[in-house]
Design an enzyme around this catalytic site. Structure first.
Site, PDB file in Angstrom:
ATOM      1  N   ASP A  78       0.813  -1.219   0.000  1.00 32.23           N
ATOM      2  CA  ASP A  78       0.000   0.000   0.000  1.00 32.23           C
ATOM      3  C   ASP A  78       0.845   1.266   0.000  1.00 32.23           C
ATOM      4  OD1 ASP A  78       1.047  -0.068   2.532  1.00 32.23           O
ATOM      5  OD2 ASP A  78      -0.857   0.274   3.570  1.00 32.23           O
ATOM      6  N   GLU A  80       3.237   2.101   2.286  1.00 32.27           N
ATOM      7  CA  GLU A  80       3.816   2.447   3.589  1.00 32.27           C
ATOM      8  C   GLU A  80       5.253   1.942   3.678  1.00 32.27           C
ATOM      9  OE1 GLU A  80       1.422   0.972   6.724  1.00 32.27           O
ATOM     10  OE2 GLU A  80      -0.293   2.288   6.282  1.00 32.27           O
ATOM     11  N   ARG A 136      12.294  26.697   0.029  1.00 29.30           N
ATOM     12  CA  ARG A 136      11.922  27.936  -0.654  1.00 29.30           C
ATOM     13  C   ARG A 136      10.761  28.652   0.022  1.00 29.30           C
ATOM     14  NH1 ARG A 136      12.136  25.649  -6.785  1.00 29.30           N
ATOM     15  NH2 ARG A 136      11.857  23.688  -5.649  1.00 29.30           N
ATOM     16  N   GLN A 137      10.002  27.929   0.846  1.00 27.36           N
ATOM     17  CA  GLN A 137       8.935  28.575   1.606  1.00 27.36           C
ATOM     18  C   GLN A 137       9.448  28.808   3.018  1.00 27.36           C
ATOM     19  OE1 GLN A 137       5.844  29.590   0.284  1.00 27.36           O
ATOM     20  NE2 GLN A 137       5.822  30.696   2.211  1.00 27.36           N
ATOM     21  N   ASP A 229      19.812  36.599  -9.452  1.00 23.58           N
ATOM     22  CA  ASP A 229      18.883  37.409  -8.654  1.00 23.58           C
ATOM     23  C   ASP A 229      19.583  37.914  -7.411  1.00 23.58           C
ATOM     24  OD1 ASP A 229      18.611  35.381  -6.496  1.00 23.58           O
ATOM     25  OD2 ASP A 229      17.560  34.247  -8.027  1.00 23.58           O
ATOM     26  N   LYS A 252      15.460  39.928 -10.238  1.00 28.28           N
ATOM     27  CA  LYS A 252      14.378  39.030 -10.632  1.00 28.28           C
ATOM     28  C   LYS A 252      13.167  39.326  -9.773  1.00 28.28           C
ATOM     29  CE  LYS A 252      14.584  34.629  -9.535  1.00 28.28           C
ATOM     30  NZ  LYS A 252      15.023  33.212  -9.533  1.00 28.28           N
ATOM     31  N   ARG A 254       9.682  37.865  -8.669  1.00 22.34           N
ATOM     32  CA  ARG A 254       8.826  36.673  -8.684  1.00 22.34           C
ATOM     33  C   ARG A 254       7.383  37.113  -8.528  1.00 22.34           C
ATOM     34  NH1 ARG A 254       9.760  31.653  -9.012  1.00 22.34           N
ATOM     35  NH2 ARG A 254      12.012  31.892  -8.715  1.00 22.34           N
ATOM     36  N   ALA A 284      15.161  25.301 -14.563  1.00 22.60           N
ATOM     37  CA  ALA A 284      16.184  26.017 -15.331  1.00 22.60           C
ATOM     38  C   ALA A 284      15.644  27.262 -16.022  1.00 22.60           C
ATOM     39  CB  ALA A 284      16.882  25.112 -16.348  1.00 22.60           C
ATOM     40  N   GLY A 285      14.370  27.597 -15.819  1.00 18.68           N
ATOM     41  CA  GLY A 285      13.798  28.774 -16.460  1.00 18.68           C
ATOM     42  C   GLY A 285      14.440  30.074 -16.025  1.00 18.68           C
TER      43      GLY A 285
END
Length: 413
Positions: A78, A80, A136-137, A229, A252, A254, A284-285
């Site tokens: 399942d 786990e 990133r957060q 950036d 940059k 965002r 990679a943008g």
């Protein structure tokens, strides 16, 4: 220091090393043998010219303690996860080496490993995660959003319990994330490795008389370090300092998750070599744009100005966006890329498949030294300072699995 005190200190280090248990996860297993070798070689550097008695002790420690123990990690039907450490860890100092491929599944694996060790009565745990997801957060920049960077450390600390001694990683997305764990965090950097590589590849003349790390738009030097950036300005400054070349920063904006607008400015880079440095490459943008949407990135902008562009980043996530993978974008941009093995190889032969544009540096030598310092209580900072000064490109450890070249060993001091 008296000979007697030196003898006692060495004996104390031997005792600490004799209490070690090395444990790796599934994603860290493919590089396990190489890391074992680096750790054992580290012992020879730390205890040079041992007496016959000490040599015998070292040999026994290498054989008994400096190897990855047997463990069973599997998924039930399942999905786990099940973990069982198959050797004794009671009152032992456990060093866990873990790598993330899937940020969700692999996080659960790390948590289950931690819970298994906590319930087995370990003395301490030190966790080595070269790349940490969810970084990133790291702040609330909108309403009703998580600070998932802090959450990562909270759930890991809960799984391992109060005997989690230390976490070690490389190149945070934002350095303030160190404060999200209420314990020691060692944040190492791959930038010295990048500097050693480019010193050799780009034939940088160390005798050029410029101000190290000077920020400038116009310079007659043949190498420039550039951050895509403002958030990576300190990283670019660090690389520029080690290379003794100037640096600059693009801007940059965002505008949404996964969507950014690049702001370019005039630069005199015709005929120069420009190194774009970032902490990670995801889609990679931000580096090479989105050709499907007719958006150029810093690479194309610089190439249009007549520059020869290089890319380096610690963490090679290399994800898809708009059904186009990062590898395709980078290959299309015709730019050489230098990364580390902070994430596992995507599949056997992946490095070989992309070796015409991708170079991968191993972090195992640095991890081996960090392990030694963490276990015996020596300063990692001193090692890092020496590493900056002595690291040479020809002695870097490249991961070239499944290629004719093989794996190049390091011989650092």
């Amino acid at each position: 220091m008296t000979k007697e005190l030196d003898r006692l200190l060495r004996y104390e280090k031997f005792l600490k090393l004799a209490n070690v248990v090395l444990l790796n996860s599934r994603n860290a297993e493919p590089s396990g043998r190489h890391l074992e070798e680096m750790i054992r070689n580290r012992m020879d550097k730390e205890f040079p010219r041992p007496s016959p008695q000490r040599q015998q002790i070292l040999a026994e420690i290498k054989e008994k303690n400096l190897r990855f123990v047997k463990r069973k990690i599997k998924q039930h039907s399942d999905g786990e996860l099940f973990v069982q450490v198959q050797e004794n860890v009671r009152e032992k100092d456990v060093h866990v080496f873990h790598k993330f491929r899937d940020p969700n599944l692999d996080l659960v694996e790390l948590l289950v490993i931690g819970d298994a060790l906590k319930r087995s009565g370990m003395h301490s745990a030190t966790v080595y995660v070269p790349y940490i997801p969810y970084q990133r957060q790291d702040k609330k920049d909108e309403g009703r959003v998580p600070i998932s960077s802090k959450l990562f450390f909270e759930v890991v600390a809960s799984a391992f319990g109060p005997r989690l001694r230390r976490i070690l990683t490389f190149d945070f997305h934002a350095r303030q994330a160190q404060g999200h764990f209420d314990g020691p965090v060692d944040e190492l950097s791959a930038v010295p490795e990048f500097a050693a590589y480019y010193r050799e590849v780009l034939k940088i003349n160390h005798e050029e008389k410029i101000v190290p790390g000077e920020r400038t738009d116009h310079d007659d030097q043949h190498v420039l370090v550039l951050s895509p950036d403002a958030g990576g300005a300190s990283r670019a400054r660090y690389l520029a300092k080690l290379l003794k070349v100037p640096y600059d920063v693009f801007d940059k904006n965002r505008i949404a998750h996964g969507v950014a607008e690049q702001k370019f400015k005039p630069l005199d880079v015709e005929g120069k070599k420009v190194i774009l440095i970032d902490d990670m490459i995801d889609t990679a943008g931000s580096l090479v744009g989105e050709y499907e949407n007719y958006k150029i990135g810093p690479v194309q902008y610089l190439q249009g100005l007549g520059a020869e562009v290089y890319i380096c980043a610690t963490h090679a996530l290399l994800s898809k966006k708009n059904d186009i993978c990062a590898e395709e974008r980078l290959q299309r941009a015709k730019v050489p890329v230098l990364v580390t093995d902070s994430l596992p190889e995507k599949h056997p032969g992946y490095y070989r498949q992309h070796r015409d544009w991708l170079k991968v540096l191993s972090l195992d030598y640095t991890l081996a030294k960090a392990f030694y310092c963490n276990q015996v209580g020596e300063s990692i900072s001193e090692f890092l300072r020496n590493r900056e000064e002595k690291l040479q490109g020809k002695k870097l450890d490249f991961i070239l699995h499944d290629t004719e070249e093989g794996v190049v060993d390091v011989d650092e001091q």
